[in-house]
Design a protein around this motif. Structure first.
Motif, mmCIF file in Angstrom:
data_model
loop_
_atom_site.group_PDB
_atom_site.id
_atom_site.type_symbol
_atom_site.label_atom_id
_atom_site.label_comp_id
_atom_site.label_asym_id
_atom_site.label_seq_id
_atom_site.Cartn_x
_atom_site.Cartn_y
_atom_site.Cartn_z
ATOM 1 N N MET A 232 0.745 -1.328 0.085
ATOM 2 C CA MET A 232 -0.110 -0.002 -0.037
ATOM 3 C C MET A 232 1.006 1.224 -0.011
ATOM 4 S SD MET A 232 -3.055 0.784 2.661
ATOM 5 C CE MET A 232 -3.919 -0.523 2.044
ATOM 6 N N LEU A 233 0.709 1.991 -1.121
ATOM 7 C CA LEU A 233 1.562 3.278 -1.211
ATOM 8 C C LEU A 233 1.117 4.545 -0.371
ATOM 9 C CD1 LEU A 233 3.778 4.691 -2.488
ATOM 10 C CD2 LEU A 233 2.439 5.112 -4.421
ATOM 11 N N ILE A 234 1.711 5.166 0.528
ATOM 12 C CA ILE A 234 1.391 6.164 1.480
ATOM 13 C C ILE A 234 2.001 7.184 1.094
ATOM 14 C CG2 ILE A 234 1.075 7.167 3.722
ATOM 15 C CD1 ILE A 234 0.930 4.073 4.619
ATOM 16 N N VAL A 235 1.300 8.387 0.367
ATOM 17 C CA VAL A 235 1.984 9.669 -0.109
ATOM 18 C C VAL A 235 1.871 10.910 0.814
ATOM 19 C CG1 VAL A 235 2.713 10.684 -2.063
ATOM 20 C CG2 VAL A 235 1.991 8.573 -2.426
ATOM 21 N N ASP A 236 2.631 11.258 1.610
ATOM 22 C CA ASP A 236 2.454 12.445 2.328
ATOM 23 C C ASP A 236 3.615 12.953 2.871
ATOM 24 O OD1 ASP A 236 1.527 14.039 4.964
ATOM 25 O OD2 ASP A 236 -0.440 13.010 4.618
ATOM 26 N N ASP A 237 3.682 14.228 2.910
ATOM 27 C CA ASP A 237 5.091 14.940 3.159
ATOM 28 C C ASP A 237 5.257 15.281 4.658
ATOM 29 O OD1 ASP A 237 2.884 16.984 3.037
ATOM 30 O OD2 ASP A 237 4.284 18.402 3.284
ATOM 31 N N GLU A 238 3.991 14.807 5.736
ATOM 32 C CA GLU A 238 4.400 15.027 6.757
ATOM 33 C C GLU A 238 4.736 13.714 7.524
ATOM 34 O OE1 GLU A 238 0.669 16.598 9.052
ATOM 35 O OE2 GLU A 238 0.207 17.516 7.107
ATOM 36 N N PRO A 239 6.005 13.553 8.075
ATOM 37 C CA PRO A 239 6.600 12.231 8.558
ATOM 38 C C PRO A 239 5.947 11.734 9.678
ATOM 39 C CG PRO A 239 8.328 13.912 8.053
ATOM 40 C CD PRO A 239 7.144 14.694 8.047
ATOM 41 N N ALA A 240 5.217 12.486 10.574
ATOM 42 C CA ALA A 240 4.595 11.778 11.616
ATOM 43 C C ALA A 240 3.249 11.236 11.287
ATOM 44 C CB ALA A 240 4.276 13.145 12.726
ATOM 45 N N LEU A 241 2.507 11.859 10.458
ATOM 46 C CA LEU A 241 1.295 11.414 10.017
ATOM 47 C C LEU A 241 1.291 10.266 9.105
ATOM 48 C CD1 LEU A 241 -1.525 11.263 9.644
ATOM 49 C CD2 LEU A 241 -1.214 12.905 7.737
ATOM 50 N N THR A 242 2.621 10.079 8.232
ATOM 51 C CA THR A 242 2.889 8.913 7.308
ATOM 52 C C THR A 242 3.407 7.803 8.270
ATOM 53 O OG1 THR A 242 3.921 10.504 5.753
ATOM 54 C CG2 THR A 242 4.608 8.104 5.756
ATOM 55 N N GLU A 243 4.148 8.126 9.550
ATOM 56 C CA GLU A 243 4.308 6.849 10.365
ATOM 57 C C GLU A 243 3.134 6.460 11.030
ATOM 58 O OE1 GLU A 243 7.208 6.061 14.028
ATOM 59 O OE2 GLU A 243 7.225 7.962 13.231
ATOM 60 N N LEU A 244 2.368 7.341 11.565
ATOM 61 C CA LEU A 244 0.930 6.830 11.830
ATOM 62 C C LEU A 244 0.216 5.847 10.885
ATOM 63 C CD1 LEU A 244 -0.311 9.825 14.071
ATOM 64 C CD2 LEU A 244 0.438 7.607 15.167
ATOM 65 N N LEU A 245 0.105 6.435 9.692
ATOM 66 C CA LEU A 245 -0.754 5.750 8.443
ATOM 67 C C LEU A 245 -0.162 4.203 8.470
ATOM 68 C CD1 LEU A 245 -1.514 8.537 6.148
ATOM 69 C CD2 LEU A 245 -3.171 7.254 7.544
ATOM 70 N N LEU B 262 -3.273 9.064 -0.695
ATOM 71 C CA LEU B 262 -2.488 10.250 -1.330
ATOM 72 C C LEU B 262 -2.995 11.536 -0.688
ATOM 73 C CD1 LEU B 262 -0.788 11.710 -3.495
ATOM 74 C CD2 LEU B 262 -2.961 11.690 -5.030
ATOM 75 N N ASP B 263 -1.898 12.474 -0.073
ATOM 76 C CA ASP B 263 -2.366 13.651 0.709
ATOM 77 C C ASP B 263 -2.459 14.695 -0.594
ATOM 78 O OD1 ASP B 263 -2.452 16.044 1.921
ATOM 79 O OD2 ASP B 263 -0.794 15.531 3.420
ATOM 80 N N GLY B 264 -3.733 15.409 -0.335
ATOM 81 C CA GLY B 264 -4.270 16.214 -1.520
ATOM 82 C C GLY B 264 -3.511 17.534 -1.503
ATOM 83 N N MET B 265 -2.427 17.919 -0.501
ATOM 84 C CA MET B 265 -1.463 19.099 -0.610
ATOM 85 C C MET B 265 -0.237 18.532 -0.472
ATOM 86 S SD MET B 265 -3.364 21.911 -0.939
ATOM 87 C CE MET B 265 -2.345 23.101 -0.292
ATOM 88 N N LEU B 266 0.637 18.592 -1.628
ATOM 89 C CA LEU B 266 2.198 18.283 -1.539
ATOM 90 C C LEU B 266 3.111 19.463 -1.704
ATOM 91 C CD1 LEU B 266 1.898 14.531 -2.945
ATOM 92 C CD2 LEU B 266 2.209 15.203 -0.643
ATOM 93 N N PRO B 267 4.007 19.617 -1.164
ATOM 94 C CA PRO B 267 4.890 20.676 -1.444
ATOM 95 C C PRO B 267 5.354 20.880 -2.821
ATOM 96 C CG PRO B 267 6.196 19.287 -0.112
ATOM 97 C CD PRO B 267 4.839 18.596 -0.249
ATOM 98 N N ASP B 268 5.812 19.884 -3.625
ATOM 99 C CA ASP B 268 6.334 19.963 -4.825
ATOM 100 C C ASP B 268 5.427 19.851 -6.016
ATOM 101 O OD1 ASP B 268 6.161 17.384 -4.083
ATOM 102 O OD2 ASP B 268 7.772 16.546 -4.773
ATOM 103 N N LEU B 269 4.467 19.453 -5.675
ATOM 104 C CA LEU B 269 3.262 19.476 -6.812
ATOM 105 C C LEU B 269 1.777 18.979 -6.188
ATOM 106 C CD1 LEU B 269 3.295 19.024 -10.059
ATOM 107 C CD2 LEU B 269 3.260 16.657 -9.673
ATOM 108 N N ASP B 270 0.740 19.681 -6.758
ATOM 109 C CA ASP B 270 -0.281 19.467 -6.124
ATOM 110 C C ASP B 270 -1.065 18.226 -6.257
ATOM 111 O OD1 ASP B 270 -3.701 19.636 -7.133
ATOM 112 O OD2 ASP B 270 -3.226 21.175 -5.698
ATOM 113 N N GLY B 271 -1.858 17.780 -5.122
ATOM 114 C CA GLY B 271 -2.176 16.249 -5.277
ATOM 115 C C GLY B 271 -2.915 15.949 -6.203
ATOM 116 N N LEU B 272 -3.812 16.578 -6.958
ATOM 117 C CA LEU B 272 -4.502 16.471 -7.950
ATOM 118 C C LEU B 272 -3.766 16.160 -9.234
ATOM 119 C CD1 LEU B 272 -7.582 18.921 -7.968
ATOM 120 C CD2 LEU B 272 -7.455 16.544 -7.161
#
Length: 228
Positions: free
Chosen positions: A1-14, A48-58
């Motif tokens: 399962m691919l988890i795409v999120d720029d927040e390390p803490a939230l990514t770890e929880l997921l 997939l997080d809808g808000m990423l720093p290097d590219l919009d989630g959409l």
């Protein structure tokens, strides 16, 4: 399962949540890592997080959809205005969860996605592997399809085990030979073809096919409803 999120803490929880649910997480903190993992690990679904720093989630969603049209995607969004979730669904997301959310809700939504697409993730428990309605128990060397026992020879089971260890990934005849047989075989290609054919008759007979030939490349196993 691919988890795409720029927040390390939230990514770890997921990652912890999906692992406890029986799935194998592939975390990615940026877009390029996400696309690379999507190609190499063949995940069954994406968070997939809808808000990423290097590219919009959409935009990320559209790129994932272009490369993997049937890959289920659950979007996470901090924006609760109606048009933003609808934008995600229109761009190809299968479902969305608005932040803040509970991990239990995410897991339930993911279970629903996997159930609807017929591609239940292979479990992280090494003794039991599940793909769609196919269950392989390594410890007892038992195989069930849709609850019905499937009788395999020792080598057929070894071959199935290798395929199940790499769900949706294409394995070449050479890779299969290296994993299942030892020694050199002058007719190794034919050997693989014979066993694949035999395994296919037992696993797929009268059911949606799971063992697929990718012409010129090799073989892959996919859930019966997953036509890719």
């Amino acid at each position: 399962m691919l988890i795409v999120d720029d927040e390390p803490a939230l990514t770890e929880l997921l990652c912890v949540a999906v692992t406890e649910a029986g799935w194998r997480p592939y975390p990615a903190l940026d877009v390029e890592s996400a696309l690379r993992l999507a190609r190499s690990s063949a995940p069954h679904t994406v968070v997939l997080d809808g808000m990423l720093p290097d590219l919009d989630g959409l935009q990320v969603l559209r790129r994932l959809r272009y490369e993997s049209p049937r890959l289920p995607v659950l979007m996470l969004t901090a924006r609760d205005a109606l048009e933003h979730p609808l934008d995600g669904l229109e761009a190809g997301a299968d479902d969305y969860v608005t932040k803040p959310f509970s991990l239990e809700e995410v897991v339930l939504r993911l279970r629903g996605l996997l159930r609807r697409c017929g591609a239940e993730q292979t479990r992280t428990d090494d003794s039991v592997r599940v793909l769609g309605d196919l269950v392989v128990t390594e410890e007892t060397r038992e195989v069930h399809r849709d609850g019905t026992p499937v009788q395999l020879t020792a080598k057929e089971f070894d071959l199935l085990s290798v395929l199940m260890g790499h769900p949706r990934q294409v394995l070449s005849k050479g890779q299969i030979l290296d994993h299942v047989w030892t020694g050199c075989f002058s007719s190794g290609d034919n050997l693989v073809e014979v066993y694949i054919s035999s395994l296919r008759r037992k696993i797929d007979k009268g059911r949606a096919p799971m063992i697929h030939t990718v012409r010129g490349l090799g073989y892959a196993i996919r859930a019966g409803e997953d036509g890719r």
